[in-house]
Design an enzyme around this catalytic site. Structure first.
Site, short mmCIF file in Angstrom:
data_model
loop_
_atom_site.label_atom_id
_atom_site.label_comp_id
_atom_site.label_asym_id
_atom_site.label_seq_id
_atom_site.Cartn_x
_atom_site.Cartn_y
_atom_site.Cartn_z
N ASP A 184 0.85 -1.19 0.00
CA ASP A 184 0.00 0.00 0.00
C ASP A 184 0.89 1.24 0.00
OD1 ASP A 184 0.85 0.33 2.64
OD2 ASP A 184 -0.95 -0.58 3.48
N ASP A 227 -5.89 2.21 -1.29
CA ASP A 227 -4.51 2.33 -1.77
C ASP A 227 -3.77 0.99 -1.66
OD1 ASP A 227 -4.57 2.55 1.08
OD2 ASP A 227 -2.49 3.26 1.04
#
Length: 311
Positions: A184, A227
């Site tokens: 991420d 994300d």
């Protein structure tokens, strides 16, 4: 039948019959009737390309073979030659009124070819058939687009979570080695808070572009949500090779610059090797341990984990 209807309406039944056939023929690229016993074709509708490749060729079967060879995309030629093989047609159409196949042609794109039974001999063998070719290119494009929508994360054009997971699961059934990477974006919430969600979205899109550049042809890249991203590198089973492919990803990530951001984009990555009898959930959980470990340091960081042991 139709003739009686026409007569009741005081119409010229023959004329109306051919008008109806002409209207129906607009759907098709070509319509032929084949006499399987005599190897003779009777064209109802053709075109210049078919005429060119069937010219000076003897016999309905040979003409059809020659047309298929020259007007079909190479990867579909063998399949189509098998389909138009009239020596096996009687057996393939047992108990069926028609059979069809989808292929890609050189002139009209995606098409559907179909054999329709007309009549049979006294012994029950197929005698006459109609052979039609219909352009379905627009239909196929719509079908492909709908499939694309069902498989793709629309923001990044990567695979979405559902299709990405399914693709990896299918590979795990038949492959012996691979590397699953989970990562991420560091401090992504602060990017949204400071610059707004539009800039945050641009960051995610830039990450996706970097992933596509880093992956090889048969690797898998997907956005899991928010994300969080994942990649599966096929045929990677050593630390050395794993570090090479991950460093390639880091190199592309380091090139990202999104205006008006001043900060460099970094990711925290965890990786796990596929071992026999492992499933996707196991790969994910092990790689997630690596993500947590990588977040303890700044910058693009990788942590390779094997069976819950940090390497």
């Amino acid at each position: 039948g139709l003739g009686d209807v026409y007569k009741r309406q005081n119409m010229d039944s023959t004329n109306e019959y051919y008008r109806m056939l002409n209207a129906l023929s607009k759907i098709y690229i070509s319509i032929y009737t084949f006499d399987l016993k005599k190897d003779i074709e009777y064209p109802f509708k053709s075109n210049e390309y078919i005429d060119m490749w069937s010219k000076n060729v003897e016999g309905a079967q040979n003409k059809t073979y020659n047309t298929v060879k020259n007007l079909t995309e190479e990867k579909h030629v063998d399949m189509m030659l098998e389909f138009v093989n009239m020596s096996t047609l009687d057996e393939r159409m047992k108990g069926k009124s028609d059979i069809a196949i989808v292929f890609k042609g050189k002139i009209n794109g995606w098409c559907r070819a179909r054999f329709i039974a007309i009549d049979y001999d006294e012994d029950g063998s197929l005698h006459n058939v109609v052979y039609t070719v219909e352009c379905i290119d627009e239909e196929k494009r719509k079908e492909n687009y709908l499939m694309y929508l069902s498989q793709t994360d629309l923001m990044t054009s990567l695979y979405n979570r559902g299709y990405g997971e399914q693709s990896i699961k299918e590979l795990l059934v038949k492959e012996k080695k691979g590397l699953f990477c989970l990562f991420d974006v560091d401090k992504f919430k602060s990017v949204n808070d400071k610059y707004g969600h539009d800039i945050g979205d641009k960051v995610l899109i830039a990450i996706a572009v970097a992933m596509k550049k880093a992956q090889r042809e048969d690797d898998i890249s997907m956005r899991l949500g928010g994300d969080e991203f994942a990649m599966y590198f096929r045929n990677i089973d050593t630390d050395e090779d794993a570090k090479l492919v991950i460093e390639r990803l880091f190199s592309e990530i380091e090139k990202i610059h999104v205006d008006p951001m001043e900060e460099q984009i970094h990711i925290s990555l965890g990786a796990s090797f596929y071992k026999k009898d492992m499933n996707f959930d196991m790969l994910y959980k092990i790689a997630d341990i690596g993500v947590y470990e990588s977040k303890k340091s700044l910058g693009n960081r990788m942590t390779i984990v094997e069976n819950d042991i940090i390497l």
